[in-house]
Design a protein around this motif. Structure first.
Motif, mmCIF file in Angstrom:
data_model
loop_
_atom_site.group_PDB
_atom_site.id
_atom_site.type_symbol
_atom_site.label_atom_id
_atom_site.label_comp_id
_atom_site.label_asym_id
_atom_site.label_seq_id
_atom_site.Cartn_x
_atom_site.Cartn_y
_atom_site.Cartn_z
ATOM 1 N N CYS A 1 38.698 -9.291 6.330
ATOM 2 C CA CYS A 1 38.046 -10.389 7.060
ATOM 3 C C CYS A 1 37.136 -9.818 8.131
ATOM 4 N N ALA B 1 34.115 -11.034 11.147
ATOM 5 C CA ALA B 1 33.420 -12.103 11.868
ATOM 6 C C ALA B 1 32.092 -11.590 12.401
ATOM 7 N N ILE C 1 31.271 -22.617 13.220
ATOM 8 C CA ILE C 1 32.037 -21.541 12.583
ATOM 9 C C ILE C 1 32.158 -21.884 11.114
ATOM 10 N N ILE D 1 29.293 -18.334 14.123
ATOM 11 C CA ILE D 1 30.148 -17.225 13.712
ATOM 12 C C ILE D 1 30.517 -17.437 12.248
ATOM 13 N N VAL E 1 32.742 -16.009 9.175
ATOM 14 C CA VAL E 1 33.896 -15.171 8.877
ATOM 15 C C VAL E 1 33.936 -14.934 7.371
ATOM 16 N N LEU F 1 38.063 -13.633 13.947
ATOM 17 C CA LEU F 1 37.363 -14.573 14.818
ATOM 18 C C LEU F 1 37.763 -14.374 16.270
#
Length: 245
Positions: free
Chosen positions: A39, A41, A59, A110, A112, A135
Motif C-alpha cells: 500500500c 499513499a 481520498i 491522496i 492510496v 494514509l
C-alpha cells in the motif's frame, strides 16, 4: 479444525511493515497469513474537477492484483477494469475517507494504491487495513510540516472478513475457506466501534438475524486486534495522539 489450526475467532498471522516504498509519502506492506498487499499513499496539490473551489480534499483508492498473485497467471487489467476491481477500489476509498476530516485536508488529493503481491483470501480487507497505515503516514507528514491541522485526524479504520463454513462462524477466511463458505462477509469499522461498511452474502441458504449478530461480534473482535497492530506499526506519539478512538 481449520486448515491452519486456528481457533474460529483467531486472525491469521499478521505483520505490517512501514516505509517500504522510499518515494511515497506513506507506505506499508501488510501480510495476513499468505496474503500480502503493498500500500502506498501519494499526496497531490489538486482535487477532482467537481471539488475545485469547495475547500475540501479527497481520498481515493486504487487496487490491482499482480499477474502471479494467484496460483495461475492472470492478465493485467491494462485498459478496462473488471467489475470486481472497481468495487474494491470504491470500498477502499469509502473506508479511508471515513478516517479523515476532508475539510481540514484542504484542496489536495491522496491516492492510496493497493497492489496484491500474494492472494490467499481477504485481499480487499487487507488493502483497507494496510491502506490506512500508508494514509496515516502521509497525513502525519502533512501535519508535521504545518500544511494541515491536527483536526484532519478522524478515528482509524480497519477491515476483516468473516464467514460461515461447515456451519461454523469463522474470522479472517483464507482462500480455501472462502471458496466453500456458505456466507461470506466483509466488515469495515473504525476505532470507535462504528460500522463503515458491511458486505454480506449468503452463498446458499439465507442466514438469520442472530447469525448476523454473531458475524458482526466476531468481526469486531478481529478489528480491535487489527487496530492495535496499526498503532504498533505507526509508532509513538505525536501520531497516535491525533487518532481518536
Amino acid at each position: 479444525m481449520r486448515i491452519d489450526a486456528r481457533a474460529n475467532d483467531q486472525l491469521r498471522s499478521l505483520s505490517i511493515e512501514t516505509g517500504v516504498q522510499e518515494y511515497a509519502e506513506g507506505s506499508a506492506l501488510i501480510s495476513c497469513g499468505k496474503t500480502r498487499v503493498l500500500c502506498a499513499a501519494s499526496v497531490e496539490p489538486k482535487v477532482p474537477d467537481w471539488l475545485v473551489g469547495r475547500g475540501r480534499g479527497w481520498i481515493t483508492g486504487e487496487y490491482a492484483m499482480l499477474p502471479r498473485a494467484t496460483t495461475t497467471r492472470h492478465a493485467r487489467e491494462r485498459t478496462t477494469l473488471s467489475g470486481r476491481t472497481q468495487e474494491i477500489q470504491r470500498l477502499i476509498g469509502r473506508a479511508l475517507r471515513a478516517a479523515v476530516d476532508l475539510t481540514a485536508l484542504g484542496e489536495r488529493m491522496i491516492t492510496v494504491d493497493c497492489d496484491v503481491i500474494v492472494a490467499d483470501g481477504g485481499t480487499r480487507t487487507a488493502a483497507v487495513t494496510g491502506g490506512y497505515v500508508a494514509l496515516a503516514l502521509a497525513l502525519e507528514g502533512l501535519v508535521q510540516s504545518g500544511e494541515v491541522p491536527p483536526a484532519v485526524w478522524g478515528s482509524p479504520v480497519a477491515a476483516v472478513s468473516v464467514g460461515l463454513v461447515g456451519g461454523e462462524a469463522l474470522l479472517d477466511l483464507c482462500y480455501q475457506e472462502d471458496a466453500r463458505a456458505e456466507v461470506d462477509m466483509n466488515v469495515v469499522m473504525n476505532g470507535a466501534g462504528e460500522f463503515i461498511e458491511v458486505q454480506g452474502t449468503a452463498e446458499g441458504a439465507p442466514f438469520s438475524a442472530e447469525r448476523l449478530s454473531e458475524f458482526l461480534a466476531l468481526a469486531g473482535g478481529g478489528i480491535r486486534q487489527l487496530l492495535a497492530a496499526q498503532r504498533a506499526a505507526l509508532g509513538d506519539p505525536p501520531l497516535q495522539t491525533h487518532n481518536r478512538e
